[in-house]
Design an enzyme around this catalytic site. Structure first.
Site, PDB file in Angstrom:
ATOM      1  N   ASN A   9       1.154  -1.161  -0.152  1.00  0.00           N
ATOM      2  CA  ASN A   9       0.244  -0.332   0.265  1.00  0.00           C
ATOM      3  C   ASN A   9       1.054   1.203   0.126  1.00  0.00           C
ATOM      4  O   ASN A   9       1.019   1.405   1.438  1.00  0.00           O
ATOM      5  CB  ASN A   9      -0.682  -0.295   1.321  1.00  0.00           C
ATOM      6  CG  ASN A   9      -1.838   1.071   1.586  1.00  0.00           C
ATOM      7  OD1 ASN A   9      -1.876   2.256   0.452  1.00  0.00           O
ATOM      8  ND2 ASN A   9      -1.874   1.665   2.277  1.00  0.00           N
ATOM      9  N   TRP A  10       1.132   1.688  -0.968  1.00  0.00           N
ATOM     10  CA  TRP A  10       1.927   2.694  -1.735  1.00  0.00           C
ATOM     11  C   TRP A  10       1.256   4.166  -1.060  1.00  0.00           C
ATOM     12  O   TRP A  10       2.705   5.078  -0.651  1.00  0.00           O
ATOM     13  CB  TRP A  10       2.558   3.149  -3.029  1.00  0.00           C
ATOM     14  CG  TRP A  10       3.178   1.966  -3.293  1.00  0.00           C
ATOM     15  CD1 TRP A  10       3.529   0.611  -2.542  1.00  0.00           C
ATOM     16  CD2 TRP A  10       3.560   1.657  -4.445  1.00  0.00           C
ATOM     17  NE1 TRP A  10       4.337  -0.086  -3.270  1.00  0.00           N
ATOM     18  CE2 TRP A  10       3.918   1.211  -4.688  1.00  0.00           C
ATOM     19  CE3 TRP A  10       3.106   2.709  -6.137  1.00  0.00           C
ATOM     20  CZ2 TRP A  10       5.071  -0.002  -5.670  1.00  0.00           C
ATOM     21  CZ3 TRP A  10       3.885   1.902  -7.300  1.00  0.00           C
ATOM     22  CH2 TRP A  10       4.260   0.975  -6.626  1.00  0.00           C
ATOM     23  N   LYS A  11       0.103   4.579  -0.616  1.00  0.00           N
ATOM     24  CA  LYS A  11      -0.763   5.730   0.910  1.00  0.00           C
ATOM     25  C   LYS A  11      -0.573   6.673  -0.757  1.00  0.00           C
ATOM     26  O   LYS A  11      -0.504   6.598  -2.047  1.00  0.00           O
ATOM     27  CB  LYS A  11       0.368   5.286   1.867  1.00  0.00           C
ATOM     28  CG  LYS A  11      -0.045   4.070   2.215  1.00  0.00           C
ATOM     29  CD  LYS A  11      -0.153   4.545   3.789  1.00  0.00           C
ATOM     30  CE  LYS A  11       0.237   3.598   4.523  1.00  0.00           C
ATOM     31  NZ  LYS A  11       0.346   3.786   6.473  1.00  0.00           N
ATOM     32  N   HIS A  95      -9.166   1.115   4.969  1.00  0.00           N
ATOM     33  CA  HIS A  95      -8.319   1.402   5.897  1.00  0.00           C
ATOM     34  C   HIS A  95      -8.287   2.571   6.765  1.00  0.00           C
ATOM     35  O   HIS A  95      -9.230   3.505   6.493  1.00  0.00           O
ATOM     36  CB  HIS A  95      -7.546   2.197   4.336  1.00  0.00           C
ATOM     37  CG  HIS A  95      -6.023   2.086   5.345  1.00  0.00           C
ATOM     38  ND1 HIS A  95      -5.139   3.225   6.352  1.00  0.00           N
ATOM     39  CD2 HIS A  95      -4.798   1.086   5.197  1.00  0.00           C
ATOM     40  CE1 HIS A  95      -3.908   2.930   6.515  1.00  0.00           C
ATOM     41  NE2 HIS A  95      -3.678   1.831   6.318  1.00  0.00           N
ATOM     42  N   GLU A  97      -6.642   4.968   8.266  1.00  0.00           N
ATOM     43  CA  GLU A  97      -6.422   6.578   7.394  1.00  0.00           C
ATOM     44  C   GLU A  97      -7.625   6.749   6.755  1.00  0.00           C
ATOM     45  O   GLU A  97      -7.713   8.270   7.065  1.00  0.00           O
ATOM     46  CB  GLU A  97      -5.115   6.328   6.896  1.00  0.00           C
ATOM     47  CG  GLU A  97      -4.202   6.161   7.013  1.00  0.00           C
ATOM     48  CD  GLU A  97      -3.098   5.567   6.931  1.00  0.00           C
ATOM     49  OE1 GLU A  97      -2.610   5.476   5.571  1.00  0.00           O
ATOM     50  OE2 GLU A  97      -1.858   5.146   7.088  1.00  0.00           O
ATOM     51  N   GLU A 167      -5.741  -4.428  10.745  1.00  0.00           N
ATOM     52  CA  GLU A 167      -4.974  -3.390  10.371  1.00  0.00           C
ATOM     53  C   GLU A 167      -4.714  -2.769  12.157  1.00  0.00           C
ATOM     54  O   GLU A 167      -5.432  -1.879  12.701  1.00  0.00           O
ATOM     55  CB  GLU A 167      -4.739  -2.944   9.423  1.00  0.00           C
ATOM     56  CG  GLU A 167      -4.330  -3.331   8.073  1.00  0.00           C
ATOM     57  CD  GLU A 167      -3.383  -2.139   7.650  1.00  0.00           C
ATOM     58  OE1 GLU A 167      -2.615  -2.705   7.301  1.00  0.00           O
ATOM     59  OE2 GLU A 167      -4.387  -1.902   7.005  1.00  0.00           O
ATOM     60  N   GLY A 173       2.459   2.245  10.766  1.00  0.00           N
ATOM     61  CA  GLY A 173       3.187   3.776  10.750  1.00  0.00           C
ATOM     62  C   GLY A 173       4.428   3.958  12.083  1.00  0.00           C
ATOM     63  O   GLY A 173       4.753   4.919  12.129  1.00  0.00           O
ATOM     64  N   SER A 213       3.471  -1.695  10.106  1.00  0.00           N
ATOM     65  CA  SER A 213       4.819  -2.349  10.481  1.00  0.00           C
ATOM     66  C   SER A 213       5.697  -4.056  10.043  1.00  0.00           C
ATOM     67  O   SER A 213       5.851  -4.011  10.816  1.00  0.00           O
ATOM     68  CB  SER A 213       5.291  -1.412  12.181  1.00  0.00           C
ATOM     69  OG  SER A 213       4.832  -0.436  12.484  1.00  0.00           O
TER      70      SER A 213
HETATM   71  P1  PGA Z   1       3.029   0.814   7.487  1.00  0.00           P
HETATM   72  O1  PGA Z   1       1.488   0.519   6.543  1.00  0.00           O
HETATM   73  O2  PGA Z   1       3.552  -1.040   7.314  1.00  0.00           O
HETATM   74  O3  PGA Z   1       3.836   1.532   7.437  1.00  0.00           O
HETATM   75  O4  PGA Z   1       2.696   0.509   8.843  1.00  0.00           O
HETATM   76  C1  PGA Z   1       0.058  -0.439   6.474  1.00  0.00           C
HETATM   77  C2  PGA Z   1      -0.492  -0.112   6.265  1.00  0.00           C
HETATM   78  O5  PGA Z   1      -1.368   1.189   6.476  1.00  0.00           O
HETATM   79  O6  PGA Z   1      -1.290  -0.631   5.121  1.00  0.00           O
END
Ligand code: PGA
Length: 253
Positions: A9-11, A95, A97, A167, A173, A213
């Site tokens: 997931n490159w966001k 997600h 976020e 998640e 993150g 992470s």
């Molecule tokens: P992260 O993100 O690996 O940077 O913790 C995972 C995600 O949000 O899918």
């Protein structure tokens, strides 16, 4: 036997040029890697170019989100048919976020998930608790509520095209990963709920990714857990070497 699925997931990262060079490296280096399915989720603007570059490879192009209506007066939105037209075969919905910053709720996530499936794409439905919810012993309750909303009235036949990503928000993150045992506990709970909802055969087919992470150093131990069927990887998916190491750690058999 479920084939693990690892998605990067490159966001909000990478220009189209950067996305293309990463995906070219992945395409070359992962072509001989078997026993694991792989996907990347670039930004919307890079999605079409990435999908084109990935033609002829087994790596799937995924969207990071999807609106539930197909067309109309919805300024700024993208629909599942448009994502499919651009070459996406999967979409992530719910997600944390999106839930945290953009107002996604269990109800809207369910609408998005159904729209993605209706357009013929696979869907990754994300669920996970915040630190306050975990500390308040509400993890399973929160996951249940998000899962029920996300699944809505889906039928068991969607199983091959449905992935759940667990998640924990406190692990995204932050560099702080759930221990394999902490993750497995929630994954087993999700599998149980899927069994109640869809029956044992379908529940056994549905892949449950872990995210938060995931790094080359912790991937193997997480992937060894019985109900962890791959990963949704943020930060570590931005570097080819790290992502490839995670993909290799997730291989089955
Ligand atoms: P992260 O993100 O690996 O940077 O913790 C995972 C995600 O949000 O899918």
């Amino acid at each position: 036997m479920r084939t693990p699925f690892v998605v990067g997931n490159w966001k909000l990262n990478k220009t189209i040029g950067e996305a293309l060079s990463l995906v070219t490296e992945l395409k070359n280096q992962l072509s001989a890697v078997k026993g694991v399915a792989v996907g990347v989720a670039p930004t919307f603007v890079a999605l079409g170019s990435v999908a084109k570059r990935l033609e002829g490879s087994a790596i799937a192009t995924c969207a990071q989100d999807c609106f539930w209506e197909s067309t109309g007066a919805w300024t700024g939105e993208l629909s599942a048919p448009l994502l499919a037209d651009a070459g996406a075969t999967w979409a992530i919905v719910g997600h944390s976020e999106r839930r945290q910053h953009f107002g996604d709720t269990s109800v809207s996530v369910g609408k998005k998930a159904r729209a993605v499936l209706a357009a013929g794409l696979g869907v990754i439905v994300c669920v996970g608790e915040t630190l306050a919810e975990r500390d308040g012993n509400r993890t399973l309750q929160v996951v249940d509520e998000q899962l029920a909303g996300g699944l809505g009235d889906m039928a068991a036949s969607v199983a091959p095209k449905l992935v759940i990503a667990y998640e924990p928000v406190w692990a995204i993150g932050t560099g702080r990963t759930a221990t394999p045992a902490q993750a497995q506990e929630v994954h087993a709970h999700i599998r149980q709920r899927l069994t109640e909802r869809f029956g044992a055969v379908a529940a056994d087919q549905i892949r449950i990714q872990y995210g938060g992470s995931v790094k080359p150093s912790n991937a193997e131990a997480l992937m060894a857990e019985k109900d962890i069927d791959g990963a949704l990887v943020g930060g570590a998916s931005l570097e080819a070497a790290d992502f490839i190491a995670i993909v290799k750690a997730a291989r089955s058999g």
